[in-house]
Motif scaffolding. Structure first.
Motif, PDB file in Angstrom:
ATOM      1  N   LEU A 286       0.819  -1.212   0.000  1.00  0.00           N
ATOM      2  CA  LEU A 286       0.000   0.000   0.000  1.00  0.00           C
ATOM      3  C   LEU A 286       0.854   1.264   0.000  1.00  0.00           C
ATOM      4  O   LEU A 286       0.505   2.257  -0.643  1.00  0.00           O
ATOM      5  N   ASP A 287       2.001   1.233   0.694  1.00  0.00           N
ATOM      6  CA  ASP A 287       2.868   2.407   0.735  1.00  0.00           C
ATOM      7  C   ASP A 287       3.686   2.560  -0.545  1.00  0.00           C
ATOM      8  O   ASP A 287       4.336   3.591  -0.737  1.00  0.00           O
ATOM      9  N   LYS A 288       3.651   1.553  -1.418  1.00  0.00           N
ATOM     10  CA  LYS A 288       4.354   1.653  -2.696  1.00  0.00           C
ATOM     11  C   LYS A 288       3.413   2.049  -3.826  1.00  0.00           C
ATOM     12  O   LYS A 288       3.702   2.935  -4.613  1.00  0.00           O
ATOM     13  N   TRP A 289       2.264   1.345  -3.924  1.00  0.00           N
ATOM     14  CA  TRP A 289       1.380   1.673  -5.045  1.00  0.00           C
ATOM     15  C   TRP A 289       0.404   2.797  -4.716  1.00  0.00           C
ATOM     16  O   TRP A 289      -0.215   3.363  -5.611  1.00  0.00           O
ATOM     17  N   GLY A 290       0.216   3.106  -3.437  1.00  0.00           N
ATOM     18  CA  GLY A 290      -0.565   4.285  -3.076  1.00  0.00           C
ATOM     19  C   GLY A 290      -2.007   3.995  -2.732  1.00  0.00           C
ATOM     20  O   GLY A 290      -2.559   2.932  -3.053  1.00  0.00           O
ATOM     21  N   ARG A 291      -2.638   4.989  -2.094  1.00  0.00           N
ATOM     22  CA  ARG A 291      -4.029   4.858  -1.657  1.00  0.00           C
ATOM     23  C   ARG A 291      -5.002   5.054  -2.824  1.00  0.00           C
ATOM     24  O   ARG A 291      -5.998   4.345  -2.958  1.00  0.00           O
ATOM     25  N   ARG A 292      -4.704   6.032  -3.650  1.00  0.00           N
ATOM     26  CA  ARG A 292      -5.633   6.395  -4.740  1.00  0.00           C
ATOM     27  C   ARG A 292      -5.838   5.249  -5.748  1.00  0.00           C
ATOM     28  O   ARG A 292      -6.983   4.903  -6.045  1.00  0.00           O
ATOM     29  N   PRO A 293      -4.780   4.636  -6.283  1.00  0.00           N
ATOM     30  CA  PRO A 293      -5.006   3.503  -7.198  1.00  0.00           C
ATOM     31  C   PRO A 293      -5.778   2.366  -6.552  1.00  0.00           C
ATOM     32  O   PRO A 293      -6.578   1.695  -7.222  1.00  0.00           O
ATOM     33  N   SER A 294      -5.552   2.143  -5.257  1.00  0.00           N
ATOM     34  CA  SER A 294      -6.262   1.066  -4.569  1.00  0.00           C
ATOM     35  C   SER A 294      -7.763   1.296  -4.600  1.00  0.00           C
ATOM     36  O   SER A 294      -8.545   0.378  -4.883  1.00  0.00           O
ATOM     37  N   MET A 295      -8.178   2.535  -4.306  1.00  0.00           N
ATOM     38  CA  MET A 295      -9.615   2.815  -4.270  1.00  0.00           C
ATOM     39  C   MET A 295     -10.235   2.767  -5.663  1.00  0.00           C
ATOM     40  O   MET A 295     -11.341   2.244  -5.848  1.00  0.00           O
ATOM     41  N   LEU A 296      -9.531   3.292  -6.663  1.00  0.00           N
ATOM     42  CA  LEU A 296     -10.088   3.313  -8.021  1.00  0.00           C
ATOM     43  C   LEU A 296     -10.202   1.904  -8.602  1.00  0.00           C
ATOM     44  O   LEU A 296     -11.254   1.517  -9.129  1.00  0.00           O
ATOM     45  N   LEU A 297      -9.124   1.138  -8.517  1.00  0.00           N
ATOM     46  CA  LEU A 297      -9.159  -0.231  -9.044  1.00  0.00           C
ATOM     47  C   LEU A 297     -10.144  -1.095  -8.263  1.00  0.00           C
ATOM     48  O   LEU A 297     -10.843  -1.939  -8.851  1.00  0.00           O
ATOM     49  N   GLY A 298     -10.217  -0.882  -6.955  1.00  0.00           N
ATOM     50  CA  GLY A 298     -11.142  -1.659  -6.136  1.00  0.00           C
ATOM     51  C   GLY A 298     -12.586  -1.412  -6.506  1.00  0.00           C
ATOM     52  O   GLY A 298     -13.375  -2.362  -6.640  1.00  0.00           O
ATOM     53  N   SER A 299     -12.967  -0.162  -6.677  1.00  0.00           N
ATOM     54  CA  SER A 299     -14.354   0.160  -7.031  1.00  0.00           C
ATOM     55  C   SER A 299     -14.728  -0.450  -8.375  1.00  0.00           C
ATOM     56  O   SER A 299     -15.809  -1.029  -8.528  1.00  0.00           O
ATOM     57  N   PHE A 300     -13.817  -0.331  -9.344  1.00  0.00           N
ATOM     58  CA  PHE A 300     -14.119  -0.878 -10.668  1.00  0.00           C
ATOM     59  C   PHE A 300     -14.243  -2.400 -10.621  1.00  0.00           C
ATOM     60  O   PHE A 300     -15.160  -2.983 -11.211  1.00  0.00           O
ATOM     61  N   GLY A 301     -13.331  -3.066  -9.896  1.00  0.00           N
ATOM     62  CA  GLY A 301     -13.381  -4.523  -9.809  1.00  0.00           C
ATOM     63  C   GLY A 301     -14.625  -5.027  -9.110  1.00  0.00           C
ATOM     64  O   GLY A 301     -15.293  -5.954  -9.597  1.00  0.00           O
ATOM     65  N   MET A 302     -14.976  -4.417  -7.968  1.00  0.00           N
ATOM     66  CA  MET A 302     -16.166  -4.872  -7.231  1.00  0.00           C
ATOM     67  C   MET A 302     -17.438  -4.627  -8.039  1.00  0.00           C
ATOM     68  O   MET A 302     -18.356  -5.459  -8.034  1.00  0.00           O
ATOM     69  N   MET A 303     -17.502  -3.500  -8.739  1.00  0.00           N
ATOM     70  CA  MET A 303     -18.661  -3.229  -9.603  1.00  0.00           C
ATOM     71  C   MET A 303     -18.803  -4.330 -10.651  1.00  0.00           C
ATOM     72  O   MET A 303     -19.913  -4.836 -10.895  1.00  0.00           O
ATOM     73  N   SER A 304     -17.700  -4.729 -11.256  1.00  0.00           N
ATOM     74  CA  SER A 304     -17.743  -5.746 -12.315  1.00  0.00           C
ATOM     75  C   SER A 304     -18.248  -7.082 -11.800  1.00  0.00           C
ATOM     76  O   SER A 304     -19.124  -7.716 -12.416  1.00  0.00           O
ATOM     77  N   PHE A 305     -17.738  -7.526 -10.654  1.00  0.00           N
ATOM     78  CA  PHE A 305     -18.134  -8.838 -10.133  1.00  0.00           C
ATOM     79  C   PHE A 305     -19.586  -8.843  -9.658  1.00  0.00           C
ATOM     80  O   PHE A 305     -20.279  -9.853  -9.780  1.00  0.00           O
ATOM     81  N   LEU A 306     -20.058  -7.729  -9.129  1.00  0.00           N
ATOM     82  CA  LEU A 306     -21.468  -7.642  -8.723  1.00  0.00           C
ATOM     83  C   LEU A 306     -22.386  -7.685  -9.943  1.00  0.00           C
ATOM     84  O   LEU A 306     -23.446  -8.326  -9.909  1.00  0.00           O
ATOM     85  N   LEU A 307     -22.002  -6.999 -10.996  1.00  0.00           N
ATOM     86  CA  LEU A 307     -22.820  -7.023 -12.220  1.00  0.00           C
ATOM     87  C   LEU A 307     -22.902  -8.436 -12.795  1.00  0.00           C
ATOM     88  O   LEU A 307     -23.974  -8.889 -13.228  1.00  0.00           O
ATOM     89  N   ILE A 308     -21.776  -9.140 -12.808  1.00  0.00           N
ATOM     90  CA  ILE A 308     -21.774 -10.514 -13.339  1.00  0.00           C
ATOM     91  C   ILE A 308     -22.635 -11.425 -12.473  1.00  0.00           C
ATOM     92  O   ILE A 308     -23.465 -12.196 -12.981  1.00  0.00           O
TER      93      ILE A 308
END
Length: 497
Positions: A294-316
């Motif tokens: 988390l201290d290397k890739w950052g907080r912001r990418p974690s939240m953006l990628l997480g939201s997109f991934g969870m949205m995709s799996f819920l839709l499926i």
């Protein structure tokens, strides 16, 4: 709740609760957590972060006793409210305490350890419940005794006792000590935390200077901490912290935690208790990469990628249930109204999406939703602002715990589409408003948020603390502090910065 929902002991003793009744039982704990979160800042600011955590431990033990002794729904709910009050305090103050003692380079990792500990607690408690479900002939025995739920509800006192005793061996927050003008103790704690016991270590002196300058500036402003919360430049941070905690609930993760047994049952899985346990293992295992990186890739990418991934799996998952599901033909089953039958590949797909959803949350929003709000506020309002953010978490947690059983019953697969839409909204919101905070000290957050840069534009690399430390090491700057002044006053001068 998830580990006992599928037992005959729980169902028979509490009158087969379902829909709003079960929602009320489940949401009683987050309701108590909401109150505890709102009260936490007063306790933590007045008595210290360390003492607040110990008080929470005692409250949890009392709540556990009440739950284990439950003779009906009323006492069970009271016990869960009391225990929830503890959770509200602890979930607000633990990340604040961690953020205030951690070096900036690993602050995300340290605060993320709370989320990892939570996942371990969930996993261990679930398997304790799963093991207890075999008492008196097993979960499906209509004459199963109450030990099936009293054992796990009683055992949960043990970690609270360990926390209560263990906190005696940990230091008070140096930033809290400084805010109370206990500078000598604050410097000694900084020395132990960041200098190997050396209070004159360059990093300790640099951190002391940062804290002292920040506190001096806050006091010169002479604005009350409550009024500061609603000042325009600070209000946007308060709203952001509350929003992150809100989205961490509206993403749908706690639905998977509270009611995964219902979801697996609707998917047509044979042993829903055992199948549900796999996602708790995933939750623990997949939180570890976030702690490490988390201290290397950052907080912001974690939240953006997480939201997109969870949205995709819920839709499926929702789409599979819409296309292959049907109304539950078993009219005696009051827990679920929509099932997938005779489509094993579809059932496996729904289960796989559930597991992937949990894996995505564990590596992204799980740790970040606690780390980010704990680090973006100045010392003067940190405890109060984080308590508001955590109160937002428990407000939505409570609402969802109460609403999801009837939602699952009335709209079935459409509920997945609703939570997918929430994740899409979180993606847009975080993209527009959440700047990156990795690598910055707590005292540099004003620079991050007040620079005028849009959230998606990267901030300059480096930290003022590193520059201060380098100047001290080179001898270009001398920092004086109370202990130093008392021992060798002739060798120090006040810095000119």
């Amino acid at each position: 709740m998830s580990g006992v929902l599928g037992t005959e002991a729980y169902q028979n003793y509490f009158g087969h609760p379902a829909s709003y009744r079960q929602g009320g039982i489940t949401c009683s704990m987050p309701a108590g957590s909401l109150v505890g979160a709102l009260a936490s800042s007063y306790i933590a600011d007045r008595l210290s972060r360390k003492t607040a955590i110990q008080i929470a431990s005692v409250i949890w033990i009392i709540g556990s006793i009440l739950q284990a002794a439950s003779n009906g729904v009323a006492l069970l709910c009271v016990g869960r409210v009391v225990a929830g009050f503890c959770v509200g305090i602890a979930s607000s103050i633990v990340p604040v305490y961690q953020a205030e003692i951690a070096p900036k380079e690993i602050r995300g990792r340290v605060v993320s350890l709370q989320q990892w500990a939570i996942t371990w607690g969930i996993l261990i408690q679930y398997f304790i419940q799963y093991g207890a479900s075999f008492v008196d002939g097993g979960a499906k025995n209509p004459n199963q005794g109450t030990a099936a739920f009293r054992i796990p509800w009683g055992i949960q006192m043990i970690p609270a006792f360990i926390l209560l005793v263990g906190m005696f061996f940990l230091p008070r927050s140096p930033r809290w000590l400084a805010s109370k003008d206990h500078w000598e103790e604050a410097i000694q704690v900084l020395g132990h935390l960041h200098g190997g016991g050396d209070i004159n270590h360059p990093k300790v002196l640099a951190e002391y200077q940062e804290i002292e300058e920040a506190l001096r500036f806050e006091r010169e402003e002479a604005v009350s901490s409550y009024r500061a919360l609603v000042e325009p430049r600070m209000l946007k941070r308060v709203v952001l912290g509350m929003s992150i905690q809100m989205w961490s609930q509206l993403c749908g993760m706690n639905i998977m935690m509270y009611y995964i047994v219902y979801i697996m049952k609707g998917a047509g899985i044979g042993n829903e208790l055992l199948t549900s346990s796999i996602q708790y293992i995933i939750n623990v295992a997949l939180t570890l990469p976030a702690i490490l990186f988390l201290d290397k890739w950052g907080r912001r990418p974690s939240m953006l990628l997480g939201s997109f991934g969870m949205m995709s799996f819920l839709l499926i998952s929702g789409g599979l249930q819409a296309g292959y599901g049907m109304p539950n033909p078993d009219k005696t089953d009051k827990s679920i109204s929509w099932v997938v039958r005779d489509h094993q590949s579809v059932s496996k797909g729904i289960v796989a999406c559930s597991y992937l959803f949990v894996a995505t949350f564990a590596t992204t929003w799980g740790p970040t939703s606690w780390t980010y709000p704990s680090e973006i506020f100045p010392s003067k309002i940190r405890a109060k602002a984080v308590s508001l953010a955590t109160a937002s978490n428990w407000t939505w947690n409570c609402a969802l715990a109460f609403a999801v059983p009837p939602l699952l019953w009335s709209i079935n697969w459409k509920m997945y589409m609703i939570f997918a839409a929430f994740n899409g909204a979180a993606f847009i919101h975080m993209f527009l408003t959440a700047p990156e905070t990795k690598g910055k000290t707590l005292e540099e957050m004003d620079d991050v948020f007040d620079s005028g840069r849009p959230a998606w534009e990267a901030a300059p690399k480096g930290s003022r603390l590193d520059e201060l430390q380098a100047d001290i090491e080179k001898g270009n700057l001398k920092i004086s502090h109370p202990l130093q002044q008392r021992s060798v006053p002739s060798e120090t001068v006040e810095p000119k910065i």
